[in-house]
Design a protein around this motif. Sequence first.
Motif, short mmCIF file in Angstrom:
data_model
loop_
_atom_site.label_atom_id
_atom_site.label_comp_id
_atom_site.label_asym_id
_atom_site.label_seq_id
_atom_site.Cartn_x
_atom_site.Cartn_y
_atom_site.Cartn_z
N LEU A 182 -1.03 -5.75 0.42
CA LEU A 182 0.42 -5.26 0.61
C LEU A 182 1.34 -6.34 1.45
CD1 LEU A 182 -0.37 -1.80 2.38
CD2 LEU A 182 0.24 -2.31 0.07
N PRO A 183 2.55 -6.45 0.79
CA PRO A 183 3.75 -7.12 1.63
C PRO A 183 4.05 -6.44 2.66
CG PRO A 183 4.06 -6.81 -0.99
CD PRO A 183 3.07 -5.78 -0.56
N VAL A 184 3.63 -6.98 4.14
CA VAL A 184 3.80 -6.09 5.29
C VAL A 184 4.99 -6.78 6.06
CG1 VAL A 184 2.83 -5.68 7.59
CG2 VAL A 184 1.59 -5.40 5.20
N VAL A 185 5.92 -6.32 6.32
CA VAL A 185 6.87 -6.63 7.09
C VAL A 185 6.64 -6.84 8.63
CG1 VAL A 185 9.37 -6.13 8.33
CG2 VAL A 185 8.91 -5.79 5.63
N ARG B 215 -4.44 -8.29 3.23
CA ARG B 215 -5.44 -7.64 2.41
C ARG B 215 -5.82 -6.19 3.55
NH1 ARG B 215 -11.27 -7.65 1.57
NH2 ARG B 215 -11.31 -9.31 2.93
N VAL B 216 -5.73 -5.10 2.72
CA VAL B 216 -6.17 -3.81 3.45
C VAL B 216 -7.40 -3.40 2.89
CG1 VAL B 216 -5.59 -1.50 3.94
CG2 VAL B 216 -3.98 -3.08 4.01
N THR B 217 -8.43 -3.08 3.64
CA THR B 217 -9.89 -2.68 3.07
C THR B 217 -10.17 -1.24 3.76
OG1 THR B 217 -11.24 -3.80 5.00
CG2 THR B 217 -10.88 -4.84 3.04
N LYS C 184 -5.75 -3.98 13.87
CA LYS C 184 -5.64 -5.43 14.54
C LYS C 184 -5.59 -6.27 13.02
CE LYS C 184 -8.44 -5.05 18.75
NZ LYS C 184 -9.74 -5.65 19.21
N LEU C 185 -4.62 -7.24 12.96
CA LEU C 185 -4.52 -7.99 11.89
C LEU C 185 -5.36 -9.33 12.12
CD1 LEU C 185 -0.43 -7.77 11.38
CD2 LEU C 185 -2.67 -6.75 10.10
N GLN D 144 -5.79 -9.80 7.21
CA GLN D 144 -6.55 -8.52 6.86
C GLN D 144 -6.67 -7.53 7.91
OE1 GLN D 144 -10.98 -9.09 6.54
NE2 GLN D 144 -10.54 -11.12 7.62
N CYS D 145 -6.88 -6.30 7.48
CA CYS D 145 -7.07 -5.06 8.48
C CYS D 145 -7.89 -4.04 7.78
CB CYS D 145 -5.74 -4.67 8.80
SG CYS D 145 -4.71 -3.96 7.61
N LYS D 146 -8.43 -3.11 8.47
CA LYS D 146 -9.33 -2.01 7.70
C LYS D 146 -8.76 -0.79 8.54
CE LYS D 146 -14.09 -1.41 7.07
NZ LYS D 146 -15.39 -1.57 7.23
N PHE D 147 -8.82 0.21 7.60
CA PHE D 147 -8.63 1.78 7.71
C PHE D 147 -9.85 2.42 7.19
CE2 PHE D 147 -4.44 -0.29 7.48
CZ PHE D 147 -3.78 0.51 8.44
N ASP D 148 -9.89 3.74 7.82
CA ASP D 148 -10.85 4.61 7.14
C ASP D 148 -10.72 5.02 5.81
OD1 ASP D 148 -12.04 4.45 9.71
OD2 ASP D 148 -11.14 6.37 10.54
N SER D 149 -9.33 5.27 5.32
CA SER D 149 -9.06 5.53 4.02
C SER D 149 -7.70 5.46 3.65
CB SER D 149 -9.37 7.25 4.17
OG SER D 149 -8.38 7.84 4.85
N PRO D 150 -7.39 5.38 2.50
CA PRO D 150 -5.82 5.15 2.19
C PRO D 150 -4.96 6.31 2.90
CG PRO D 150 -6.95 4.96 0.04
CD PRO D 150 -8.26 5.50 1.25
#
Length: 306
Positions: free
Chosen positions: A216-219, A204-206, A142-143, A157-163
């Motif tokens: 990240l520049p996100v399209v 911004r990705v955390t 979710k953005l 902003q959004c969040k992931f478990d890991s890169p």
Amino acid sequence: MGPEPVTENIPLFQEPQIFQPSVSLSAAAAEDLEELSITRRPQPLPDVPETSALRKVAARLEKNPRTNLSEGARKAAAALQVEPERAALLVTTQPNGVSLLSEVSVPGGSLYVIECRAWTRMLFPLYQPRIAALSLAVPPPKLLDEHDANGPLAQAQCKFDSPRQLADLVRETVSGTLHVPKADYSDSILQRGVSEPLLVILVRVTFADNSPDRVLPVVVDGISRLSSAAKTRTGKSIAGAADAVVEDLLRDANSLRRAIREEVAHYNSAYQRGLSDQVVRVGQAATVPVRLVVGARNGDTMEVNL
């Protein structure tokens, strides 16, 4: 009297004679491109800008009252610029109050964007509506709106478990997009490049595993064009193109700049020898036009809904 002297009809403004290298394709490339007609010939690429030129863009973004990005987002917005001098001019506050930012009306407010050229390898996809109905191994995030001490920002902003989870989603998005019928524009891009601008926001990705945050520049509009450009530039299969995008995603900023600088130097050198298959591919897909969101306004207050 003798005959009148013959004079040439010389136009006042002559068209510049631009050097066009000969088209020289290998046998394999000629077979692959036999049915294609290159309607826009690639041109030499500019060098990757020096950091001093990029800092000027970031500084001008900070001073413009219509822009509202975090420091990290301003740096990311500057880094992707192919022509930073032009971008700096567009975001400079004019003495007469005229804004050179383009205003785009959206439900509930307006976005302020700069229309510029970006390095394709610095842009990434996250969510692709065309494949939303598929069962994805990594669900799209979710953005969410991003804020700082002064209020809402024109970024998300959004969040992931890991890169690694982020990389898996990007790979699946590129691959899934290119498998959608009529979503692979790589042949068209090989002919004439990308002409329709991509809409880009800063995100911004955390990460839950405490890996460093990234901007990240996100399209968000033009993912098919972005994915197809990767396939065109690399000349690889769908899987190979997706892997190439992920490889760039996982690089640090300096490593990615070096990789692009090396590609540009190799391209410009090869360009002088003629338009080989790979020269055409890189020339048509190394840069793309973008509409980069740098400000947002909702009603009478600054608020972002991306």
